[in-house]
Design an enzyme around this catalytic site. Structure first.
Site, PDB file in Angstrom:
ATOM      1  N   TRP A   1       0.831  -1.208   0.000  1.00  0.00           N
ATOM      2  CA  TRP A   1       0.000   0.000   0.000  1.00  0.00           C
ATOM      3  C   TRP A   1       0.859   1.248   0.000  1.00  0.00           C
ATOM      4  O   TRP A   1       0.544   2.237  -0.665  1.00  0.00           O
ATOM      5  CB  TRP A   1      -0.968  -0.006   1.188  1.00  0.00           C
ATOM      6  CG  TRP A   1      -1.961  -1.118   1.103  1.00  0.00           C
ATOM      7  CD1 TRP A   1      -2.123  -2.126   2.006  1.00  0.00           C
ATOM      8  CD2 TRP A   1      -2.930  -1.353   0.062  1.00  0.00           C
ATOM      9  NE1 TRP A   1      -3.126  -2.972   1.590  1.00  0.00           N
ATOM     10  CE2 TRP A   1      -3.639  -2.527   0.413  1.00  0.00           C
ATOM     11  CE3 TRP A   1      -3.259  -0.694  -1.117  1.00  0.00           C
ATOM     12  CZ2 TRP A   1      -4.655  -3.053  -0.385  1.00  0.00           C
ATOM     13  CZ3 TRP A   1      -4.272  -1.214  -1.915  1.00  0.00           C
ATOM     14  CH2 TRP A   1      -4.950  -2.373  -1.540  1.00  0.00           C
TER      15      TRP A   1
ATOM     16  N   ASP B   1      -1.391   6.681   6.325  1.00  0.00           N
ATOM     17  CA  ASP B   1      -2.506   5.798   5.968  1.00  0.00           C
ATOM     18  C   ASP B   1      -2.710   4.867   7.159  1.00  0.00           C
ATOM     19  O   ASP B   1      -1.847   4.047   7.466  1.00  0.00           O
ATOM     20  CB  ASP B   1      -2.114   4.999   4.707  1.00  0.00           C
ATOM     21  CG  ASP B   1      -3.134   3.925   4.323  1.00  0.00           C
ATOM     22  OD1 ASP B   1      -4.128   3.742   5.050  1.00  0.00           O
ATOM     23  OD2 ASP B   1      -2.924   3.271   3.277  1.00  0.00           O
TER      24      ASP B   1
ATOM     25  N   LYS C   1     -11.816  -1.663   6.923  1.00  0.00           N
ATOM     26  CA  LYS C   1     -10.995  -2.584   7.714  1.00  0.00           C
ATOM     27  C   LYS C   1     -11.489  -2.608   9.155  1.00  0.00           C
ATOM     28  O   LYS C   1     -11.768  -3.655   9.694  1.00  0.00           O
ATOM     29  CB  LYS C   1      -9.520  -2.168   7.675  1.00  0.00           C
ATOM     30  CG  LYS C   1      -8.974  -1.916   6.268  1.00  0.00           C
ATOM     31  CD  LYS C   1      -8.825  -3.195   5.452  1.00  0.00           C
ATOM     32  CE  LYS C   1      -8.741  -2.960   3.961  1.00  0.00           C
ATOM     33  NZ  LYS C   1      -7.529  -2.322   3.483  1.00  0.00           N
TER      34      LYS C   1
HETATM   35  C1  PLP Z   1      -7.048  -1.886   2.166  1.00  0.00           C
HETATM   36  C2  PLP Z   1      -6.008  -0.845   2.243  1.00  0.00           C
HETATM   37  C3  PLP Z   1      -5.898   0.156   1.262  1.00  0.00           C
HETATM   38  C4  PLP Z   1      -6.773   0.210   0.028  1.00  0.00           C
HETATM   39  O1  PLP Z   1      -8.056   0.550   0.382  1.00  0.00           O
HETATM   40  P1  PLP Z   1      -9.179   0.821  -0.729  1.00  0.00           P
HETATM   41  O2  PLP Z   1     -10.251   1.457   0.081  1.00  0.00           O
HETATM   42  O3  PLP Z   1      -9.536  -0.493  -1.307  1.00  0.00           O
HETATM   43  O4  PLP Z   1      -8.609   1.743  -1.735  1.00  0.00           O
HETATM   44  C5  PLP Z   1      -4.927   1.112   1.426  1.00  0.00           C
HETATM   45  N1  PLP Z   1      -4.115   1.110   2.490  1.00  0.00           N
HETATM   46  C6  PLP Z   1      -4.197   0.160   3.446  1.00  0.00           C
HETATM   47  C7  PLP Z   1      -3.259   0.208   4.616  1.00  0.00           C
HETATM   48  C8  PLP Z   1      -5.140  -0.840   3.351  1.00  0.00           C
HETATM   49  O5  PLP Z   1      -5.223  -1.777   4.297  1.00  0.00           O
END
Ligand code: PLP
Length: 361
Positions: A101, A171, A195
Site C-alpha cells: 500500500w 494511511d 478494515k
Molecule cells: C485496504 C487498504 C488500502 C486500500 O483501500 P481501498 O479502500 O480499497 O482503496 C490502502 N491502504 C491500506 C493500509 C489498506 O489496508
C-alpha cells in the site's frame, strides 16, 4: 447457519450489535418512515447523523479544533493521488516503503512530482519496519508519508518516523481506532473504513487546517480538492450516506466499549493469545519481526504450502473464515480487528492446536 468468525483483512467483521441496530432501523429510521438509504442527504435527520458521527469521532480520537474531519469516497486508494495533488507545493515528498500500500501510494505520487523512497523494508519481504530515527529527509519535502499498519504483511510502526519537522501523512486504514493516537503529530491521518470501522465506500480524512488550501496542483479536479469538501462540511455532493451512518454507529459502539484506551487493552490481549501460541508452536510461526508485530493483522505459515492450504480449508469448515494470506505472500493471515471478539481468537488458537497435533511434521 449462524455467524462465522470472520478473519478477513477487509471488508471485515463489524460489531454484531451495530448490525442488529441497523437491521432494526432498516425500514423506518427513527420515525422518519424511511431507510437512511432513501433519505435526502440535505435533510435534518441526515445532517444529525453526519454531525453526530463527526462529534463522536472527534471525541474518540481527541481531535483538536484545528483539524478538519472529512468523510469522502474513492477508498484509501483515491488518497494516493489526492495527497500529492493537494500537498505537493514544492513537488517533493518522502515515502517510507513498508509494503504494497505504501508502494502504491509512492508510485502514484511519482506521477505528480518527485517522490523519494527514503526507507524501505522490501529486502526482507516487508517483514519489519525500518529504522526511521535519522532518515535523509529532503530539505524541501512537502511531507513524509507512511502506511502505519501494513495490512498485508502484519507490521506496524510502534514509533513514528523522525520527519525532521516535515508534515507527517499516514494511511491508518487497518489500525484506525485500534488504540489512542496523538493527532497533533500528524498533518494528515486517513483511512478506508472497511478494515476497522464500517462498510467499504467511505474514506475518512483528518487534516490540519493549514494544509487545506486553494493552492493545489494545476488540473486538480474540484472533487479531489480537500478545500471543496472542507468548505462544504463533507456535503459538496452526495456523500456515501449509508456508510457514514454505519461508521457513526461503530463510533458509538466504541464509546460504549470505553473508548480507544480500552480498545487498545483488548486488542493487545487478543493479539497476545495468538502471538504467544505462534511463538511456542512447533508447526506454525509468525512471519514478522517481533517488535514490529501488528495488533490487527497476524500473518503466519507452517513452512509447507500444502499444509497451509489444508489448514485454511479445514479452518473454513470449522467456521473460521478468510484465513488465507494475501495473494502476494501466501500462508495465512488472521485479521483481528476491534470487532473480532476475544472468543474468536481463543477458539482459533484451540483449532490451531488440534490441527498441529494431527499434523506433526
Ligand atoms: C485496504 C487498504 C488500502 C486500500 O483501500 P481501498 O479502500 O480499497 O482503496 C490502502 N491502504 C491500506 C493500509 C489498506 O489496508
Amino acid at each position: 447457519m449462524g455467524r462465522v468468525y470472520n478473519f478477513s483483512a477487509g471488508p471485515a467483521v463489524l460489531p454484531e450489535e451495530v448490525l442488529r441496530e441497523a437491521a432494526a432501523e432498516m425500514l423506518d429510521y427513527q420515525g422518519t418512515g424511511m431507510s437512511v438509504m432513501e433519505m435526502s442527504h440535505r435533510s435534518k435527520a441526515y445532517q444529525e447523523i453526519l454531525d453526530t458521527a463527526q462529534k463522536d469521532l472527534r471525541e474518540l480520537m481527541d481531535i483538536p479544533d484545528n483539524y478538519k474531519v472529512l468523510f469522502l469516497q474513492g477508498g484509501a486508494s483515491q488518497q494516493f493521488a489526492m495527497i500529492p495533488m493537494n500537498l505537493m507545493k514544492n513537488k517533493t515528498a518522502d515515502y517510507i516503503i513498508t509494503g504494497q500500500w505504501a508502494k502504491k501510494a509512492y508510485q502514484e505520487a511519482c506521477i505528480y512530482g518527485k517522490a523519494n523512497a527514503v526507507a524501505s523494508s522490501t529486502d526482507e519481504t516487508f517483514s519489519y519496519i525500518p529504522d526511521c530515527s535519522d532518515l535523509p529527509i529532503s530539505e524541501d519535502a512537502d511531507y513524509v508519508y507512511i502506511c502505519e499498519n501494513n495490512t498485508i504483511y502484519g507490521t506496524k510502526f510502534k514509533t513514528l518516523p523522525n520527519t525532521k519537522g516535515k508534515t507527517l501523512v499516514a494511511d491508518v486504514s487497518s489500525c484506525f481506532l485500534s488504540e489512542p493516537v496523538d493527532v497533533t503529530k500528524y498533518g494528515v491521518i486517513y483511512g478506508g473504513v472497511q478494515k476497522n470501522i464500517g462498510p467499504a465506500g467511505v474514506v475518512i480524512v483528518i487534516i490540519r487546517e493549514d494544509l487545506i488550501t486553494e493552492d493545489t496542483l494545476p488540473g486538480t479536479p474540484t472533487m479531489l480538492k480537500y478545500k471543496t469538501h472542507a468548505d462544504a462540511g463533507s456535503l459538496y455532493n452526495t456523500p456515501p450516506a449509508y456508510g457514514i451512518y454505519i461508521c457513526g454507529k461503530v463510533f458509538q459502539w466504541l464509546k460504549r466499549q470505553g473508548g480507544l484506551a480500552a480498545m487498545k487493552e483488548r486488542n493487545e490481549e487478543k493479539a497476545k493469545i495468538l502471538y504467544d501460541f505462534l511463538d511456542e508452536s512447533q508447526l506454525f510461526r509468525g512471519t514478522v519481526r517481533k517488535e514490529d508485530r501488528s495488533l490487527m493483522n497476524v500473518p503466519f505459515v507452517t513452512g509447507d504450502e500444502e499444509l497451509d492450504a489444508k489448514f485454511v480449508k479445514e479452518a473454513k469448515e470449522a467456521g473460521f473464515e478468510n484465513l488465507k494470506g494475501h495473494r502476494s505472500v501466501g500462508g495465512m493471515r488472521a485479521s483481528i480487528y476491534n470487532a473480532m471478539p476475544k472468543e474468536g481468537v481463543v477458539k482459533l488458537v484451540e483449532f490451531m492446536k488440534e490441527f498441529e497435533a494431527k499434523n506433526q511434521k
